[in-house]
Design a protein around this motif. Structure first.
Motif, mmCIF file in Angstrom:
data_model
loop_
_atom_site.group_PDB
_atom_site.id
_atom_site.type_symbol
_atom_site.label_atom_id
_atom_site.label_comp_id
_atom_site.label_asym_id
_atom_site.label_seq_id
_atom_site.Cartn_x
_atom_site.Cartn_y
_atom_site.Cartn_z
ATOM 1 N N ARG A 219 0.833 -1.203 0.000
ATOM 2 C CA ARG A 219 0.000 0.000 0.000
ATOM 3 C C ARG A 219 0.868 1.253 0.000
ATOM 4 N NH1 ARG A 219 -4.602 -1.536 4.546
ATOM 5 N NH2 ARG A 219 -5.868 -2.917 3.226
ATOM 6 N N TYR A 220 1.944 1.217 0.771
ATOM 7 C CA TYR A 220 2.859 2.357 0.829
ATOM 8 C C TYR A 220 3.455 2.619 -0.549
ATOM 9 C CZ TYR A 220 7.011 5.056 2.115
ATOM 10 O OH TYR A 220 7.994 6.020 2.194
ATOM 11 N N LYS A 222 2.236 1.740 -3.469
ATOM 12 C CA LYS A 222 1.192 2.192 -4.387
ATOM 13 C C LYS A 222 0.904 3.673 -4.194
ATOM 14 C CE LYS A 222 -3.399 0.827 -6.055
ATOM 15 N NZ LYS A 222 -4.546 -0.095 -5.853
ATOM 16 N N ARG A 223 0.894 4.104 -2.925
ATOM 17 C CA ARG A 223 0.658 5.516 -2.636
ATOM 18 C C ARG A 223 1.821 6.368 -3.156
ATOM 19 N NH1 ARG A 223 -0.152 4.851 2.256
ATOM 20 N NH2 ARG A 223 1.782 5.585 3.194
ATOM 21 N N GLN A 224 3.042 5.896 -2.974
ATOM 22 C CA GLN A 224 4.204 6.626 -3.472
ATOM 23 C C GLN A 224 4.212 6.693 -4.996
ATOM 24 O OE1 GLN A 224 6.477 8.271 -1.550
ATOM 25 N NE2 GLN A 224 5.166 7.684 0.166
ATOM 26 N N ALA A 226 1.588 6.813 -6.962
ATOM 27 C CA ALA A 226 0.611 7.826 -7.371
ATOM 28 C C ALA A 226 1.154 9.232 -7.148
ATOM 29 C CB ALA A 226 -0.688 7.630 -6.589
ATOM 30 N N LEU A 227 1.847 9.448 -6.037
ATOM 31 C CA LEU A 227 2.433 10.757 -5.758
ATOM 32 C C LEU A 227 3.540 11.092 -6.750
ATOM 33 C CD1 LEU A 227 2.588 10.578 -1.867
ATOM 34 C CD2 LEU A 227 1.088 12.034 -3.225
ATOM 35 N N GLU A 250 11.406 6.282 0.345
ATOM 36 C CA GLU A 250 10.848 4.951 0.086
ATOM 37 C C GLU A 250 11.910 3.880 0.236
ATOM 38 O OE1 GLU A 250 8.521 2.454 -3.444
ATOM 39 O OE2 GLU A 250 8.827 4.626 -3.641
#
Length: 389
Positions: A219-220, A222-224, A226-227, A250
């Protein structure tokens, strides 16, 4: 003969208002001169270190570098070209004629202004009790420069530091990265093996039922991702700076996660007197064919780093480690040994078509790896049968 494990220990430099500009100027100067040496090496076909020294040493001395520092600049450049040529030979930069390979071969190696600069004991001395260092700079020798680190890191430095130390700047903060040679513990005879199944959904699953779920890390990431996509669209200098910061953040997060998992596995093996069996996954990225969304997950998978952490922590603790062939470990029943592709019903479910055993797929695979590790260890041991007279 006592063997040792090489590890690096990082400490944070805390220079005062006078020392900080001198340290920054030193890094910028030596890396600027390293770029000049690199151009000379490129023009002359990247000669050997002795010949490169003949072309560049006198000029580096004229620019105010000390003898030892000049030698380190030349060696740093020569090592960079050695690494480049090794990557080209290994095919890491693509096939002959590819765009990436042509780009790497068509220009000199360059160094960032904040890139690491190696120091030896003549250029850098440590005062552990006072937690200060004396370091060479272009402005002269700076003494009593404070550094900060944990008590455990300080103890490792005092006992095992050996060789060169790198000075590097990251986000305006200076660090010293020292090489430490820690003696290996004597390896014991294992009472069985703990099999470790590595994966993406579950980062690591052992045959002792320890499971490091990858849900939080995935999840981390995936969020990175997108950012990063948002920042890449902006194409501004500040966006590029933020991208670099997020990339390093990261990497640190993943590294810390792998350290925790590796320590847990090695501690369990040491406590129970067992060895560790790992899958030999080298080259897996080139062997498998996946859809595009799966490729992103596979190429973000830091399995090699986790394996390296387990190996070096195991060597420090004296825990035996063996690598086994991962073939069919996810399709074979750990109870009866039956192999069938249909046994793997889903990512998490394993149902044997022969004996009917139902198990978690990763735990089943880890038990197969443990059995293979035991067999590999037995086959690799020296024969204890007396020689025939």
């Amino acid at each position: 003969m006592i063997t040792s494990v090489k590890i690096v220990t990082q400490v944070k430099l805390v220079p005062d208002a006078v020392q900080a500009p001198a340290v920054a100027a030193t890094l910028h100067t030596v890396n600027g001169l390293a770029n000049w040496v690199s151009e000379v090496a490129f023009v002359n076909g990247a000669p050997r270190e002795y010949e490169l020294r003949r072309h560049t040493y006198a000029y580096l001395k004229e620019q105010g570098l000390g003898a030892q520092v000049a030698q380190h600049v030349i060696k740093k450049v020569r090592d960079a070209y050695t690494t480049l040529h090794a990557n080209i030979r290994a095919g890491n930069l693509g096939k002959p004629g590819s765009k990436r390979r042509r780009k790497a071969e068509s220009k000199p190696v360059t160094f960032r202004p904040e890139a690491a600069q190696p120091y030896d004991d003549r250029c850098l001395s440590w005062q552990y009790d006072a937690r200060t260092v004396s370091i060479w700079t272009t402005a002269g020798r700076l003494k009593n420069m404070r550094f900060a680190c944990s008590p455990q890191a300080l103890k490792v430095l005092q006992q095992y530091r050996k060789g060169e130390t790198d000075l590097v700047e990251r986000d305006g903060v200076f660090y010293l990265i020292a090489v430490c040679e820690v003696p290996e513990a004597e390896r014991y005879e294992p009472d069985g093996f703990i099999g470790v199944d590595l994966g993406i959904v579950n980062i690591a699953t052992t045959s002792t039922d320890y499971q490091a779920a990858g849900r939080h890390l995935n999840r981390y990431r995936k969020r990175q991702l997108a950012l990063r996509a948002k920042l890449q669209k902006k194409r501004t200098k500040s966006a590029k700076r933020r991208l670099k910061e997020r990339s390093r953040r990261e990497a640190r997060h993943v590294k810390n996660t792998n350290h925790v998992i590796a320590k847990t596995i090695v501690t369990e093996a040491e406590r129970t007197g067992r060895g560790i069996a790992l899958e030999e996954l080298k080259g897996i990225r080139t062997r498998v064919r996946l859809r595009k969304p799966q490729r992103v997950a596979l190429h973000c998978w830091a399995f090699a780093q986790l394996g390296d952490f387990i190996v070096y922590k195991a060597r420090r603790a004296g825990v035996p480690v063996v690598f086994v062939d991962p073939a069919y470990t996810s399709q074979q029943c750990c109870e009866c040994g039956h192999i069938d592709k249909k046994n793997r019903v889903s990512q998490s479910l394993f149902t044997c078509r022969n004996c009917g055993v139902v198990a978690h797929a990763d735990r089943n695979a880890s038990r197969n790896i443990a059995r293979k590790g035991d067999a590999a260890w037995t086959a690799g041991r020296e024969s204890r049968v007396p020689a025939t007279p």
